[in-house]
Design a protein around this motif. Structure first.
Motif: not given
Length: 118
Positions: A39-44
């Motif tokens: 989820v974090g990398i997608i947000i990035n």
């Protein structure tokens, strides 16, 4: 930076600041629930264009490198675990990712950018 003369600049930066913190939290939580890092990398990647030219661009670059290098070392460690060297690789990766998340959070908290070459 034209951002300085645009209305709502402070609100935009405050929003980007919070998003950056959320990603650090998601990466930290990934030690307990690995999907949070995804989820974090997608947000990035979704918010990457919005942080360009701000202090948080360096944080996003730091977070993205942390994710991909951490994943690469985790895969290498998992592949080589049968020859026991994988345990060392996984342990080193664990410490390295913790270091990156903590250092990123501390710089975020102090309002400092992340170094570009580390």
């Amino acid at each position: 930076m034209n951002d300085l003369i645009q209305p709502g600049h402070d609100q935009r930066l405050a929003s980007l600041r919070q998003i950056t913190l959320v990603v650090y939290i998601l990466y930290a939580l990934s030690f307990f629930a690995g999907l949070t890092a995804l989820v974090g990398i997608i947000i990035n990647y979704i918010k990457r264009d919005e942080v360009r030219g701000t202090l948080y661009e360096s944080h996003f670059d730091w977070q993205i490198r942390t994710f991909w290098w951490g994943l690469a070392w985790a895969v290498l460690g998992a592949i080589t675990i049968w020859v026991l060297v994988g345990f060392v690789i996984l342990a080193a990766n664990f410490v390295w990712v913790i270091y990156r998340v903590v250092r990123g959070f501390l710089n975020w908290n102090d309002g400092k950018p992340m170094p570009t070459s580390t």
